[in-house]
Design a protein around this motif. Structure first.
Motif, PDB file in Angstrom:
ATOM      1  N   LEU A 157       0.826  -1.206   0.000  1.00  0.00           N
ATOM      2  CA  LEU A 157       0.000   0.000   0.000  1.00  0.00           C
ATOM      3  C   LEU A 157       0.859   1.254   0.000  1.00  0.00           C
ATOM      4  CD1 LEU A 157      -2.849  -0.934   2.522  1.00  0.00           C
ATOM      5  CD2 LEU A 157      -3.136  -0.380   0.103  1.00  0.00           C
ATOM      6  N   ALA A 158       1.899   1.252   0.849  1.00  0.00           N
ATOM      7  CA  ALA A 158       2.778   2.427   0.906  1.00  0.00           C
ATOM      8  C   ALA A 158       3.472   2.662  -0.437  1.00  0.00           C
ATOM      9  CB  ALA A 158       3.805   2.238   2.018  1.00  0.00           C
ATOM     10  N   ALA A 159       3.918   1.584  -1.062  1.00  0.00           N
ATOM     11  CA  ALA A 159       4.632   1.732  -2.334  1.00  0.00           C
ATOM     12  C   ALA A 159       3.718   2.258  -3.438  1.00  0.00           C
ATOM     13  CB  ALA A 159       5.225   0.370  -2.738  1.00  0.00           C
ATOM     14  N   VAL A 160       2.508   1.729  -3.559  1.00  0.00           N
ATOM     15  CA  VAL A 160       1.623   2.179  -4.644  1.00  0.00           C
ATOM     16  C   VAL A 160       1.127   3.595  -4.384  1.00  0.00           C
ATOM     17  CG1 VAL A 160       0.944  -0.164  -5.251  1.00  0.00           C
ATOM     18  CG2 VAL A 160      -0.426   1.108  -3.589  1.00  0.00           C
ATOM     19  N   CYS A 161       0.919   3.955  -3.124  1.00  0.00           N
ATOM     20  CA  CYS A 161       0.479   5.326  -2.833  1.00  0.00           C
ATOM     21  C   CYS A 161       1.575   6.340  -3.171  1.00  0.00           C
ATOM     22  CB  CYS A 161       0.079   5.442  -1.362  1.00  0.00           C
ATOM     23  SG  CYS A 161      -1.500   4.649  -0.963  1.00  0.00           S
ATOM     24  N   LEU A 162       2.820   6.005  -2.848  1.00  0.00           N
ATOM     25  CA  LEU A 162       3.928   6.896  -3.205  1.00  0.00           C
ATOM     26  C   LEU A 162       4.091   6.970  -4.718  1.00  0.00           C
ATOM     27  CD1 LEU A 162       6.596   5.907  -0.510  1.00  0.00           C
ATOM     28  CD2 LEU A 162       5.361   8.078  -0.687  1.00  0.00           C
ATOM     29  N   ASN A 163       3.947   5.838  -5.376  1.00  0.00           N
ATOM     30  CA  ASN A 163       4.127   5.805  -6.830  1.00  0.00           C
ATOM     31  C   ASN A 163       3.067   6.616  -7.559  1.00  0.00           C
ATOM     32  OD1 ASN A 163       3.290   4.099  -9.541  1.00  0.00           O
ATOM     33  ND2 ASN A 163       5.516   4.300  -9.279  1.00  0.00           N
ATOM     34  N   TRP A 199      -6.513   4.901  -8.678  1.00  0.00           N
ATOM     35  CA  TRP A 199      -5.448   4.234  -9.396  1.00  0.00           C
ATOM     36  C   TRP A 199      -4.559   3.433  -8.435  1.00  0.00           C
ATOM     37  CZ3 TRP A 199      -4.590   2.798 -14.120  1.00  0.00           C
ATOM     38  CH2 TRP A 199      -5.219   3.457 -15.178  1.00  0.00           C
ATOM     39  N   ALA A 200      -4.298   4.003  -7.287  1.00  0.00           N
ATOM     40  CA  ALA A 200      -3.489   3.283  -6.289  1.00  0.00           C
ATOM     41  C   ALA A 200      -4.159   1.988  -5.870  1.00  0.00           C
ATOM     42  CB  ALA A 200      -3.237   4.182  -5.080  1.00  0.00           C
ATOM     43  N   MET A 201      -5.481   2.022  -5.668  1.00  0.00           N
ATOM     44  CA  MET A 201      -6.203   0.814  -5.276  1.00  0.00           C
ATOM     45  C   MET A 201      -6.166  -0.227  -6.388  1.00  0.00           C
ATOM     46  SD  MET A 201      -7.323   0.708  -2.214  1.00  0.00           S
ATOM     47  CE  MET A 201      -8.427  -0.682  -2.492  1.00  0.00           C
ATOM     48  N   MET A 202      -6.292   0.193  -7.634  1.00  0.00           N
ATOM     49  CA  MET A 202      -6.263  -0.763  -8.744  1.00  0.00           C
ATOM     50  C   MET A 202      -4.883  -1.397  -8.878  1.00  0.00           C
ATOM     51  SD  MET A 202      -8.731   0.845 -11.707  1.00  0.00           S
ATOM     52  CE  MET A 202      -8.117   2.526 -11.654  1.00  0.00           C
ATOM     53  N   VAL A 203      -3.836  -0.589  -8.714  1.00  0.00           N
ATOM     54  CA  VAL A 203      -2.482  -1.144  -8.772  1.00  0.00           C
ATOM     55  C   VAL A 203      -2.263  -2.117  -7.611  1.00  0.00           C
ATOM     56  CG1 VAL A 203      -0.028  -0.592  -8.670  1.00  0.00           C
ATOM     57  CG2 VAL A 203      -1.582   0.858  -9.997  1.00  0.00           C
ATOM     58  N   PHE A 204      -2.761  -1.748  -6.438  1.00  0.00           N
ATOM     59  CA  PHE A 204      -2.633  -2.626  -5.276  1.00  0.00           C
ATOM     60  C   PHE A 204      -3.305  -3.974  -5.543  1.00  0.00           C
ATOM     61  CE2 PHE A 204      -4.630  -4.325  -1.409  1.00  0.00           C
ATOM     62  CZ  PHE A 204      -3.514  -4.522  -0.611  1.00  0.00           C
ATOM     63  N   ALA A 205      -4.506  -3.950  -6.139  1.00  0.00           N
ATOM     64  CA  ALA A 205      -5.222  -5.195  -6.427  1.00  0.00           C
ATOM     65  C   ALA A 205      -4.427  -6.093  -7.365  1.00  0.00           C
ATOM     66  CB  ALA A 205      -6.592  -4.887  -7.031  1.00  0.00           C
ATOM     67  N   LEU A 206      -3.673  -5.509  -8.298  1.00  0.00           N
ATOM     68  CA  LEU A 206      -2.889  -6.309  -9.246  1.00  0.00           C
ATOM     69  C   LEU A 206      -1.605  -6.842  -8.619  1.00  0.00           C
ATOM     70  CD1 LEU A 206      -3.236  -4.088 -12.456  1.00  0.00           C
ATOM     71  CD2 LEU A 206      -4.365  -6.268 -12.001  1.00  0.00           C
TER      72      LEU A 206
END
Length: 484
Positions: free
Chosen positions: A61-67, A137-144
């Motif tokens: 979660l931290a990584a995708v939110c920063l990204n 977008w962060a949530m969608m990346v997290f799901a993948l």
């Protein structure tokens, strides 16, 4: 069903074999505290995968939110929502079967629910549209990304269990066909995290070829402590079901994880609380109430409630004490030794409702109902339960809780434990001012067996909501009794 006389000393002493059974159970209560630290150390290894899953979800979660450039406010909302839902859906539970595919539907559904909630929050909030889109977008990346990460965690957990023997030392209660097959499965498949160290059975099946494990025919508590077992598996055996229940309670009180092979296990479906050891379903019993985080909430609420009640009701206590003084003189308060959690004794305080006589028979006399020594003031205090108010001080001291099994005198505890099955198990939790048995009318000269069943039901099903229900029912009962 045995009922005690309202005015007489309890009936004849129990049979010798009954007393022996009660005494054999007693070492459990004296050794429980000494082994809890060892049991907790063992259980922490079983929880390692759950900790890794939490860390993996948090780091992802931290990584995708920063990204994706998510603002701090939305990042915090995403973390709380995702981790909270996944925890509520038991994705971080203790488990034997480290199967990513088994968990995949639940993991995907929890992520979808979190995405829906956060999207709804974004639509109704006044946040900038760009911030909401970044969070989505962060949530969608997290799901993948999260599912491959979780697959790696499960694979690493299985590898550690096999390579480094990160397994919980296990005692299998029952040396029949099912118990033997379970032990062999544990030995052949260490990735399930259990390593059998002994069987506990009074009569192993002579036709079974047992694995090279110790067979315990005696005190299970002693075996748990000596073998440093962290898990107890209850399989079928020639032992009576009541002794299996005692074994489960023993394991609970010593801080062990307890797994039970259900009857007709071949037809038993998977569900909440069900583990799988290859083809065998195992029901995981809940932890003891005193070992749950919510128990600290209960204790804090007890302290606040008892302190406020003592302050608010101090004038009432003073008036009751003055009435006792006028009616029968001193002493105003009555002290009596009672048995609390783990058979520890404490001094219980009450407003005196019985006139003093030359002989103190309070430790052997079951009830004073109809006793000529109880005057009008005493009868009023007992009918309204006002004589129990000083026990709020016992709650503040930690001797008791507001809700729990009612404490009994040592002599009666010894007798009832020898006569009534699982009466001794009431002492797994602190005693209380009121309890489930009392709000169901089991006060005074009523069935001890029924009280014991209600108290053990309360312990097995304890929750903060159950405590609140009992308090509300207690208030209703007190009001009804005063109106009679």
């Amino acid at each position: 069903m045995r009922r005690l006389s309202a005015v007489a000393v309890p009936a004849a002493p129990p049979q010798a074999d009954e007393v022996g059974q009660a005494e054999r159970r007693r070492p459990l209560r004296t050794r429980a505290g000494t082994s809890r630290r060892e049991a907790r150390d063992l259980l922490s290894r079983v929880n390692a995968v759950a900790v890794l899953l939490v860390l993996a979800d948090s780091a992802t979660l931290a990584a995708v939110c920063l990204n994706r450039g998510v603002t701090w406010g939305w990042a915090a909302a995403i973390a709380v929502t995702v981790l909270g839902i996944r925890a509520a859906w038991r994705l971080y539970r203790r488990r034997l079967w480290l199967s990513w595919l088994q968990d995949l539907p639940r993991s995907a559904a929890s992520t979808a629910l979190a995405f829906a909630l956060l999207t709804g929050a974004g639509l109704v909030s006044a946040a900038p549209h760009a911030d909401v889109v970044a969070a989505q977008w962060a949530m969608m990346v997290f799901a993948l990304v999260i599912e491959p990460v979780r697959w790696c965690v499960f694979a690493f957990g299985r590898w550690c269990r096999r390579r480094f023997d990160r397994c919980d030392r296990t005692i299998v209660v029952g040396a029949g066909q099912v118990g033997v097959n379970l032990a062999r499965t544990m030995l052949e498949h260490p990735q399930f995290g259990l390593r059998p160290v002994a069987f506990a059975d009074s009569g192993p099946d002579p036709d079974q070829q047992l694995p090279p494990l110790e067979v315990v025919d005696g005190d299970l508590a002693e075996a748990i402590v000596r073998l440093r077992a962290g898990t107890v598996v209850l399989a079928f055996s020639h032992t009576r079901d009541s002794r299996l229940v005692e074994a489960a309670i023993t394991a609970h009180r010593l801080g062990c994880s307890t797994l039970v092979v259900p009857r007709m296990y071949e037809l038993h479906p998977d569900g909440p609380g069900i583990e799988r050891l290859r083809s065998y379903p195992l029901m995981r019993l809940g932890t003891a109430p005193t070992r749950r985080p919510t128990w600290w909430v209960k204790r804090a609420a007890d302290l606040v409630l008892a302190a406020v009640a003592l302050v608010v009701l101090s004038p009432v206590i003073g008036l009751c004490a003055l009435a006792v003084l006028v009616e029968s003189g001193r002493p105003l308060f009555f002290r009596q030794v009672r048995v609390g959690m783990d058979d520890r004794t404490f001094v219980l305080y009450k407003i005196r409702s019985v006139r003093q006589s030359g002989e103190d028979d309070s430790q052997v006399r079951w009830s004073v109902e109809g006793d000529a020594r109880v005057g009008p003031v005493g009868r009023f205090l007992r009918r309204t339960s006002l004589d129990e108010l000083p026990q709020l001080w016992n709650v503040l001291r930690g001797d008791m809780c507001v809700v729990g099994p009612r404490p009994e005198r040592p002599g009666f505890v010894r007798e009832f434990s020898a006569i009534h099955e699982l009466y001794w198990a009431r002492h797994r939790v602190p005693t209380g001012l009121t309890g489930l048995a009392q709000v169901h009318g089991l006060r005074g000269d009523t069935s001890i067996a029924d009280r014991s069943r209600y108290d053990n039901y309360y312990i097995a099903n304890w929750s903060l909501w159950l405590d609140l229900r009992i308090l509300l029912m207690t208030a209703g009962e007190l009001c009804c009794r005063r109106n009679r």
